[in-house]
Motif scaffolding. Structure first.
Motif, PDB file in Angstrom:
ATOM      1  N   LEU A 172       0.852  -1.419  -0.005  1.00 56.34           N
ATOM      2  CA  LEU A 172      -0.019   0.189  -0.124  1.00 56.34           C
ATOM      3  C   LEU A 172       0.878   1.556   0.138  1.00 56.34           C
ATOM      4  N   ARG A 174       0.731   5.475   0.022  1.00 51.35           N
ATOM      5  CA  ARG A 174      -0.471   6.557  -0.051  1.00 51.35           C
ATOM      6  C   ARG A 174      -0.325   7.743  -0.983  1.00 51.35           C
ATOM      7  N   ASP A 176       0.690   8.728  -5.094  1.00 44.64           N
ATOM      8  CA  ASP A 176      -0.024   8.600  -6.266  1.00 44.64           C
ATOM      9  C   ASP A 176       0.792   7.690  -7.242  1.00 44.64           C
ATOM     10  N   GLY A 213      -2.109   5.584  -3.878  1.00 42.55           N
ATOM     11  CA  GLY A 213      -3.404   6.534  -3.292  1.00 42.55           C
ATOM     12  C   GLY A 213      -4.066   5.986  -2.244  1.00 42.55           C
ATOM     13  N   VAL A 214      -3.572   5.020  -1.395  1.00 45.54           N
ATOM     14  CA  VAL A 214      -4.135   4.305  -0.239  1.00 45.54           C
ATOM     15  C   VAL A 214      -3.412   4.574   0.923  1.00 45.54           C
ATOM     16  N   GLU A 215      -4.143   5.290   1.701  1.00 45.31           N
ATOM     17  CA  GLU A 215      -3.325   5.601   3.053  1.00 45.31           C
ATOM     18  C   GLU A 215      -3.982   4.554   4.181  1.00 45.31           C
ATOM     19  N   VAL A 218      -6.554   5.380   6.847  1.00 46.37           N
ATOM     20  CA  VAL A 218      -7.512   6.386   6.437  1.00 46.37           C
ATOM     21  C   VAL A 218      -8.386   5.733   5.627  1.00 46.37           C
ATOM     22  N   ASP A 219      -8.017   5.245   4.287  1.00 43.20           N
ATOM     23  CA  ASP A 219      -8.755   4.682   3.429  1.00 43.20           C
ATOM     24  C   ASP A 219      -9.026   2.930   3.929  1.00 43.20           C
ATOM     25  N   VAL A 220      -8.210   2.463   4.630  1.00 40.51           N
ATOM     26  CA  VAL A 220      -8.320   0.923   5.034  1.00 40.51           C
ATOM     27  C   VAL A 220      -7.994   1.173   6.575  1.00 40.51           C
TER      28      VAL A 220
END
Length: 493
Positions: A172, A174, A176, A213-215, A218-220
């Protein structure tokens, strides 16, 4: 082993840099391509010493004398196998590592050390050019899933090792794009991004999955991350910058180094049209004397600054090793001149900023500096003492703070896991990289503090072995041993 008399046949030849007036017109790497004949001649200088201290100087334990001799005897394909046996990404270390192996080279006692880093880079670039580097697939896929948080060198090394061991690995990121500071923290003139991209292509072909783009946190959420993973590896880096508490620090035009470098690198890569912090036509002062300061210096030159001054808190080091202060084979206290210093600018040593001065619009216009010396208190704490009453005012319309990092950034992920950084600013872990949360591991700068790319790769590899041992009951993955960590010696059943 290498020719025992080869070091008598010629001196060290460093990599050739492109002319300053040429390289300042672009963002390409500053070095000319190496020629195989020259590199082979440099490999001959390896002494066949009885105890190769270069092994001890390298955190990865690279088999340096072995691949030196393979290059000398024109056995390049075996050389890349020896190089990859200890290092996942020699094209990164060959460009970015300050080469502690060379500082520990036995030849360095009486002569210039062997050009180890140059030979390392030549091996891997030749291997890529001849299509010798291919995806390595595991013999079987295991059911366990591992999530790696962060795609810098530590995270990528851990991911590649675990994927090759058969685990289903997802990285993962965060940002781009993948690569961590390799992508946006390192300027193109120091390392173009094609070497990074081709490694990422290899990792993907081997089976490593990536999500940008996955933090995490936060996103997970952390709970979900743990629920879908048999193990989690935190390779978050240590990006929290050290700041200064000085009068005028609030003025516009004073920025942390990474806040300046990241958008500048995005512009150079063609990912955005312009940077909110541009040195064009400005009088720049860089506070700091290390690698990050040099990255800022080269970037400032290419943006067309009107002037640039670099300030270092410490006195000017000698040009040769001071045996009393830094005896061989320790890291030498010498003046390190980067390619960016050839390109212009002024360096001032043993000075400290006293205050920033602003104009009527609230923008920085100058700063005041004074000569200082650095002392160590009884507990090792640093004390900066003025040595002169004279105060010098420097014109400054852009100030860049490149004075290091204090640890991991605060994040929802760490808060949810209950893994706040310790007094050193890092995520604490046990002897085998596992944190206080079962199944959650940490490696690289997040565990060690801001350090070298070679340490990040070494710790990523060691952490991967620890994860493998926990999930399978043993490991046959190679384990670079970090001081303060116990090696994993249990073979896989």
């Amino acid at each position: 082993m290498p020719d025992p008399l080869g070091f008598l046949s010629g001196g060290r030849k460093n990599r050739v840099r492109r002319p300053v007036e040429v390289r300042l017109t672009d963002w390409r790497e500053v070095y000319e391509p190496d020629r195989a004949g020259v590199v082979r001649g440099q490999a001959r200088r390896c002494m066949d010493c009885g105890i190769p201290f270069c092994h001890d100087g390298c955190p990865l334990g690279n088999r340096i004398p072995e691949w030196n001799d393979l290059v000398r005897t024109d056995r390049w394909r075996t050389a890349i196998e020896e190089l990859h046996a200890t290092n996942n990404f020699p094209e990164f270390t060959g460009r970015l590592c300050p080469a502690p192996c060379e500082a520990a080279c036995v030849l360095g006692i009486i002569d210039d050390p062997v050009a180890i880093e140059q030979i390392e880079l030549a091996i891997v670039e030749r291997a890529w050019a001849l299509n010798w580097i291919l995806p390595q697939h595991p013999e079987r896929r295991r059911p366990e899933r591992v999530t790696v948080v962060g795609s810098g060198p530590a995270g990528l090394a851990a991911a590649q090792q675990l994927t090759r061991a058969g685990y289903r690995v997802t990285v993962l990121e965060r940002s781009d794009r993948l690569g961590g500071l390799l992508r946006y923290g390192i300027p193109e003139f120091k390392m173009e991004k094609a070497p990074l991209d081709r490694r990422l292509t290899q990792l993907a072909a081997e089976g490593t999955a990536f999500a940008t783009g996955v933090e995490a946190g936060v996103d997970v959420p952390a709970a979900e991350l743990r629920a879908v993973s048999d193990a989690v590896v935190l390779a978050l880096g240590a990006h929290r910058p050290r700041d200064v508490d000085l009068p005028g620090r609030h003025l516009d035009g004073i920025h942390q180094a990474l806040d300046y470098l990241v958008p500048a690198n995005r512009v150079a890569a063609g990912l955005q049209p312009g940077s909110p912090i541009d040195a064009a036509g400005r009088h720049v002062v860089i506070v700091g004397g290390g690698d990050t300061a040099a990255d800022c210096l080269g970037t400032v030159h290419r943006q067309g600054a009107a002037s640039v001054t670099q300030l270092d808190l410490y006195p000017r080091p000698p040009l040769v090793r001071d045996e009393a202060r830094s005896p061989w084979p320790t890291w030498p206290w010498i003046l390190h001149t980067y390619a960016a210093h050839e390109e212009g600018g002024e360096r001032r040593f043993a000075v400290a900023v006293e205050r920033f001065l602003g104009d009527d619009a609230g923008r920085v216009r100058a700063l005041r500096i004074r000569r200082v010396e650095v002392e160590r208190g009884p507990g090792g704490e640093r004390r900066v003492r003025p040595t002169s009453e004279e105060v010098v005012e420097l014109r400054c319309t852009l100030a860049l703070l490149a004075i290091g990092f204090t640890g991991v950034e605060p994040s929802p992920l760490l808060a949810e896991l209950g893994l706040g950084p310790d007094e050193r600013g890092v995520v604490p872990c046990g002897d085998h990289w596992e944190t206080a949360v079962p199944g959650v591991f940490v490696c690289g700068d997040a565990a060690r503090g801001a350090s070298l790319v070679v340490w990040a790769i070494a710790e990523g590899r060691a952490c991967a072995a620890a994860v493998d041992a926990r999930l399978s009951g043993g490991t046959s993955l190679p384990v670079p041993v970090r001081p303060g960590r116990r090696p994993l010696s249990v073979p896989r059943p």
